[in-house]
Design an enzyme around this catalytic site. Structure first.
Site, PDB file in Angstrom:
ATOM      1  N   THR A 102     -10.436  -1.690 -18.229  1.00 58.40           N
ATOM      2  CA  THR A 102     -11.624  -2.330 -19.025  1.00 58.40           C
ATOM      3  C   THR A 102     -11.233  -3.934 -18.986  1.00 58.40           C
ATOM      4  O   THR A 102     -10.434  -4.355 -18.247  1.00 58.40           O
ATOM      5  CB  THR A 102     -11.437  -1.747 -20.739  1.00 58.40           C
ATOM      6  OG1 THR A 102     -10.027  -2.507 -20.927  1.00 58.40           O
ATOM      7  CG2 THR A 102     -11.356  -0.313 -20.612  1.00 58.40           C
ATOM      8  N   ARG A 146      -6.013  -8.940  -8.165  1.00 56.31           N
ATOM      9  CA  ARG A 146      -7.072  -9.928  -8.556  1.00 56.31           C
ATOM     10  C   ARG A 146      -7.422  -9.250  -9.897  1.00 56.31           C
ATOM     11  O   ARG A 146      -7.558  -8.214 -10.183  1.00 56.31           O
ATOM     12  CB  ARG A 146      -8.336  -9.826  -7.605  1.00 56.31           C
ATOM     13  CG  ARG A 146      -8.208 -10.675  -6.516  1.00 56.31           C
ATOM     14  CD  ARG A 146      -9.622 -10.749  -5.574  1.00 56.31           C
ATOM     15  NE  ARG A 146     -10.688 -11.497  -6.368  1.00 56.31           N
ATOM     16  CZ  ARG A 146     -10.831 -12.665  -6.298  1.00 56.31           C
ATOM     17  NH1 ARG A 146     -10.252 -13.230  -5.435  1.00 56.31           N
ATOM     18  NH2 ARG A 146     -11.754 -13.145  -7.010  1.00 56.31           N
ATOM     19  N   ILE A 147      -7.798 -10.388 -10.922  1.00 57.70           N
ATOM     20  CA  ILE A 147      -8.416  -9.919 -12.146  1.00 57.70           C
ATOM     21  C   ILE A 147     -10.028  -9.872 -11.842  1.00 57.70           C
ATOM     22  O   ILE A 147     -10.653 -10.685 -11.324  1.00 57.70           O
ATOM     23  CB  ILE A 147      -8.013 -11.205 -13.127  1.00 57.70           C
ATOM     24  CG1 ILE A 147      -6.585 -11.026 -13.377  1.00 57.70           C
ATOM     25  CG2 ILE A 147      -8.735 -10.664 -14.397  1.00 57.70           C
ATOM     26  CD1 ILE A 147      -6.207 -12.083 -14.245  1.00 57.70           C
ATOM     27  N   LEU A 148     -10.592  -8.565 -12.334  1.00 57.89           N
ATOM     28  CA  LEU A 148     -11.923  -8.432 -11.999  1.00 57.89           C
ATOM     29  C   LEU A 148     -12.611  -8.615 -13.345  1.00 57.89           C
ATOM     30  O   LEU A 148     -12.248  -8.501 -14.698  1.00 57.89           O
ATOM     31  CB  LEU A 148     -12.055  -6.948 -11.839  1.00 57.89           C
ATOM     32  CG  LEU A 148     -11.511  -6.631 -10.233  1.00 57.89           C
ATOM     33  CD1 LEU A 148     -11.170  -5.012 -10.560  1.00 57.89           C
ATOM     34  CD2 LEU A 148     -12.089  -7.011  -9.170  1.00 57.89           C
ATOM     35  N   ARG A 169     -15.392 -16.472  -8.926  1.00 58.52           N
ATOM     36  CA  ARG A 169     -15.040 -15.229  -8.935  1.00 58.52           C
ATOM     37  C   ARG A 169     -16.374 -14.308  -9.281  1.00 58.52           C
ATOM     38  O   ARG A 169     -16.080 -13.200  -8.674  1.00 58.52           O
ATOM     39  CB  ARG A 169     -14.229 -15.070 -10.499  1.00 58.52           C
ATOM     40  CG  ARG A 169     -14.053 -13.698 -10.864  1.00 58.52           C
ATOM     41  CD  ARG A 169     -12.889 -13.091 -11.479  1.00 58.52           C
ATOM     42  NE  ARG A 169     -12.045 -13.845 -12.270  1.00 58.52           N
ATOM     43  CZ  ARG A 169     -11.704 -13.709 -13.492  1.00 58.52           C
ATOM     44  NH1 ARG A 169     -12.671 -13.081 -14.236  1.00 58.52           N
ATOM     45  NH2 ARG A 169     -10.973 -14.493 -13.905  1.00 58.52           N
ATOM     46  N   GLY A 220       0.967  -1.223  -0.040  1.00 60.27           N
ATOM     47  CA  GLY A 220       0.083   0.073   0.110  1.00 60.27           C
ATOM     48  C   GLY A 220       0.787   1.518  -0.111  1.00 60.27           C
ATOM     49  O   GLY A 220       0.431   2.206   0.604  1.00 60.27           O
ATOM     50  N   GLU A 251       5.562   6.269  -9.262  1.00 58.29           N
ATOM     51  CA  GLU A 251       4.268   6.164  -9.091  1.00 58.29           C
ATOM     52  C   GLU A 251       3.521   6.986  -7.891  1.00 58.29           C
ATOM     53  O   GLU A 251       2.483   7.273  -8.158  1.00 58.29           O
ATOM     54  CB  GLU A 251       3.882   4.668  -8.837  1.00 58.29           C
ATOM     55  CG  GLU A 251       4.331   3.555  -9.764  1.00 58.29           C
ATOM     56  CD  GLU A 251       4.029   2.044  -9.436  1.00 58.29           C
ATOM     57  OE1 GLU A 251       3.828   1.321 -10.386  1.00 58.29           O
ATOM     58  OE2 GLU A 251       4.162   1.685  -8.222  1.00 58.29           O
ATOM     59  N   HIS A 264       0.046   0.615 -13.389  1.00 56.81           N
ATOM     60  CA  HIS A 264       1.019  -0.523 -13.748  1.00 56.81           C
ATOM     61  C   HIS A 264       2.359  -0.202 -13.931  1.00 56.81           C
ATOM     62  O   HIS A 264       2.467   0.824 -14.353  1.00 56.81           O
ATOM     63  CB  HIS A 264       0.328  -1.009 -15.094  1.00 56.81           C
ATOM     64  CG  HIS A 264       0.915  -2.327 -15.587  1.00 56.81           C
ATOM     65  ND1 HIS A 264       0.851  -3.499 -15.008  1.00 56.81           N
ATOM     66  CD2 HIS A 264       1.843  -2.460 -16.491  1.00 56.81           C
ATOM     67  CE1 HIS A 264       1.254  -4.600 -15.491  1.00 56.81           C
ATOM     68  NE2 HIS A 264       2.201  -3.761 -16.469  1.00 56.81           N
TER      69      HIS A 264
END
Ligand code: GRF
Length: 215
Positions: A145, A95-97, A69, A16, A178, A113
């Site tokens: 997306t 996690r992939i949403l 999922r 974080g 970042e 990223h």
């Protein structure tokens, strides 16, 4: 009453440090931005401690409590919707949403990223740029997306790779980029300078170039 507050929710899985940078930026500049909630998929995420220290409400939604999922995403979506955020900020959320989730929040779901997208999507970006003997590396903020790490690019920052760079040194150097980049983009959203409409993304009224803004 905090009706003029721009409300964001931050999703994390680990350290974080980006979340911390966002917390600090809001505090240091007394921005009218409120982090309504921090959500983690892991109880062990250090970012939860950072949030609690800053007085921000946290919740853990663990994959262990969800068989699929779809079920996980539904729980996440419901929790987020209860807080009616203006923006949902993925900051190291591992996690992939799914499609339904992503479409539900389209235009107000962003991610950071650690590469110069569209190059080096996915994991281990620092190793990959070194192996490919790239001269430049960096970080990119993009709209999320269904195309993993492939949504419209909002902004990026870059650095020159030095001969003695290692994956660890690059990770550190990219993190520094970042920590300036992400709070800045969030601020643009809150100030209504950056707008995501169905017809495209606009910065101060002008359509964003495909490469995003160089910061
Ligand atoms: C960052 O490098 C970010 O680009 C990636 O995950 C990392 C999160 O780091 N999506 P931290 O948890 O914010 O320190």
């Amino acid at each position: 009453m905090k009706t003029n507050m721009y409300k964001i929710i931050v999703l994390i899985s680990g350290n974080g440090s980006n979340l911390q940078a966002i917390i600090d930026d809001i505090k240091n500049h007394q921005l009218p931005i409120e982090i309504s909630l921090v959500i983690s998929d892991r109880q062990s995420a250090y970012g939860l401690e950072r949030s609690q220290k800053a007085g921000i409400k946290t919740i853990v939604i663990s994959s262990k409590d969800h068989a699929t999922r779809e079920s996980y995403d539904r729980a996440l979506q419901e929790t987020i919707d209860q807080h009616t955020p203006d923006l949902i900020v993925l900051a190291g959320f591992m996690r992939i949403l799914g499609k339904t989730f992503v479409q539900h929040f389209q235009g107000r779901l962003i991610n950071i990223h650690p590469s110069l997208l569209p190059h080096y999507k996915g994991l281990q970006t620092h190793e990959k740029v070194l192996a490919a003997k790239e001269k430049e590396h960096g970080a990119t903020v993009h709209l999320v997306t269904e195309d993993l790490d492939g949504g419209p690019i909002l902004a990026f920052s870059k650095l020159n790779i030095e001969p003695d760079d290692t994956p660890e040194s690059l990770q550190q150097r990219v993190h520094l980029l970042e920590h300036r980049l992400y709070p800045t983009v969030i601020r643009w959203f809150a100030e209504d300078r950056l707008t995501c409409l169905p017809e495209g993304v606009f910065f101060e009224g002008k359509r964003l170039p495909k490469s995003g803004i160089h910061l």
